[in-house]
Scaffold this active site. Structure first.
Site, mmCIF file in Angstrom:
data_model
loop_
_atom_site.group_PDB
_atom_site.id
_atom_site.type_symbol
_atom_site.label_atom_id
_atom_site.label_comp_id
_atom_site.label_asym_id
_atom_site.label_seq_id
_atom_site.Cartn_x
_atom_site.Cartn_y
_atom_site.Cartn_z
ATOM 1 N N HIS A 158 6.799 -1.331 -1.153
ATOM 2 C CA HIS A 158 7.833 -2.361 -1.322
ATOM 3 C C HIS A 158 9.136 -1.818 -1.904
ATOM 4 O O HIS A 158 9.751 -2.420 -2.785
ATOM 5 C CB HIS A 158 7.308 -3.507 -2.195
ATOM 6 C CG HIS A 158 8.035 -4.795 -1.945
ATOM 7 N ND1 HIS A 158 8.143 -5.793 -2.887
ATOM 8 C CD2 HIS A 158 8.703 -5.246 -0.852
ATOM 9 C CE1 HIS A 158 8.835 -6.810 -2.397
ATOM 10 N NE2 HIS A 158 9.186 -6.497 -1.163
ATOM 11 N N LYS A 169 0.662 -1.031 -1.445
ATOM 12 C CA LYS A 169 1.953 -1.725 -1.449
ATOM 13 C C LYS A 169 3.025 -0.842 -2.095
ATOM 14 O O LYS A 169 2.952 -0.514 -3.274
ATOM 15 C CB LYS A 169 1.827 -3.055 -2.198
ATOM 16 C CG LYS A 169 3.135 -3.857 -2.174
ATOM 17 C CD LYS A 169 2.973 -5.192 -2.869
ATOM 18 C CE LYS A 169 4.310 -5.915 -2.952
ATOM 19 N NZ LYS A 169 4.220 -7.224 -3.623
ATOM 20 N N CYS A 224 8.963 -7.150 -9.281
ATOM 21 C CA CYS A 224 8.134 -5.970 -9.016
ATOM 22 C C CYS A 224 8.880 -4.805 -8.375
ATOM 23 O O CYS A 224 8.624 -3.649 -8.719
ATOM 24 C CB CYS A 224 6.913 -6.352 -8.195
ATOM 25 S SG CYS A 224 7.176 -6.531 -6.435
ATOM 26 N N ASP A 231 -0.545 -6.313 -8.625
ATOM 27 C CA ASP A 231 0.727 -7.021 -8.507
ATOM 28 C C ASP A 231 0.625 -8.439 -9.046
ATOM 29 O O ASP A 231 -0.222 -9.216 -8.604
ATOM 30 C CB ASP A 231 1.130 -7.052 -7.036
ATOM 31 C CG ASP A 231 2.621 -7.195 -6.847
ATOM 32 O OD1 ASP A 231 3.284 -7.689 -7.772
ATOM 33 O OD2 ASP A 231 3.129 -6.814 -5.784
ATOM 34 N N ASP A 232 1.486 -8.785 -9.996
ATOM 35 C CA ASP A 232 1.541 -10.124 -10.591
ATOM 36 C C ASP A 232 0.363 -10.417 -11.518
ATOM 37 O O ASP A 232 0.021 -11.582 -11.711
ATOM 38 C CB ASP A 232 1.620 -11.216 -9.517
ATOM 39 C CG ASP A 232 3.062 -11.509 -9.121
ATOM 40 O OD1 ASP A 232 3.960 -10.813 -9.610
ATOM 41 O OD2 ASP A 232 3.287 -12.428 -8.319
#
Length: 212
Positions: free
Chosen positions: A117, A115, A67, A28-29
């Site tokens: 989300h 994750k 995301c 992520d990121d």
């Protein structure tokens, strides 16, 4: 530099020639220019190994720069304005979790760990163990299939997520079926909190400031 969810897709082994086992790993990121195989300043030897032994898609665009919509697009194969998940508050109910449905139709045992989300739990998968929302870096809580209340694991989230995936392989994996696993890490999403064993890692390297 734009940041976006970085995706790795690879076949880790073959159960048959026409149905390879599949793992999708999301970090992520992590920007495309951060990893060392792409000229980035951070040594990423394991990602480099995957890139060098597999296929790299270097002419790809991300349809939505945040995301949650990106996760929904991966699950649906649709743009954000079609699947309805356009913001960080986007949701993906079971009937829209198309990728899990289609992999099950193809004979795969399906699982997602880490994750998620996407608000609604990933109930279209045969197995899930996911963070609530963004999740925490240390001592994260999880929702797991078959357990009514969320519960806490001790340690850094990356270790907890990886250990959970290994437990699925060891205890819940059906070796008679090919598997489809989505393995989603919270790291390196800000605000960055590394495991203590990495406190001195890369301390000799000067990280350049991004162009913007």
């Amino acid at each position: 530099m734009k940041r976006f969810t970085f995706l790795l897709l690879f076949s880790c082994s073959l159960i048959s020639l026409d149905k390879p086992n599949i793992i999708i790993i999301l970090t992520d990121d992590l920007g495309w220019g951060d990893v060392s195989y792409n000229g980035g300043p951070i040594p990423t030897p394991n990602i480099d190994k995957l890139a060098n032994s597999g296929m790299v898609f270097d002419q790809v665009i991300c349809g939505n720069a945040i995301c949650t919509p990106s996760r929904a697009s991966i699950m649906t194969g649709q743009y954000s304005h079609i699947n309805g998940a356009t913001t960080l508050n986007g949701r993906l109910p079971e009937n829209k979790q198309y990728l899990a449905h289609e992999m099950k139709k193809a004979g795969y045992q399906t699982a997602v760990v880490g994750k998620w989300h996407l608000h609604d739990l990933p109930t279209a998968f045969d197995y899930y163990k996911v963070l609530p929302g963004q999740g925490k870096y240390f001592d994260p809580e999880f929702f797991e299939i078959g357990i009514k209340k969320k519960f806490r694991m001790k340690g850094h989230s990356s270790d907890c997520i990886m250990d959970s995936a290994l437990t699925w392989f060891e205890e819940k994996r059906d070796p008679s079926q090919p598997f489809f696993l989505k393995l989603h890490f919270k790291a390196p999403h800000d605000y960055f909190e590394n495991a203590p064993r990495y406190d001195s890692y890369l301390e000799e390297i000067t990280m350049p400031e991004p162009l913007s």
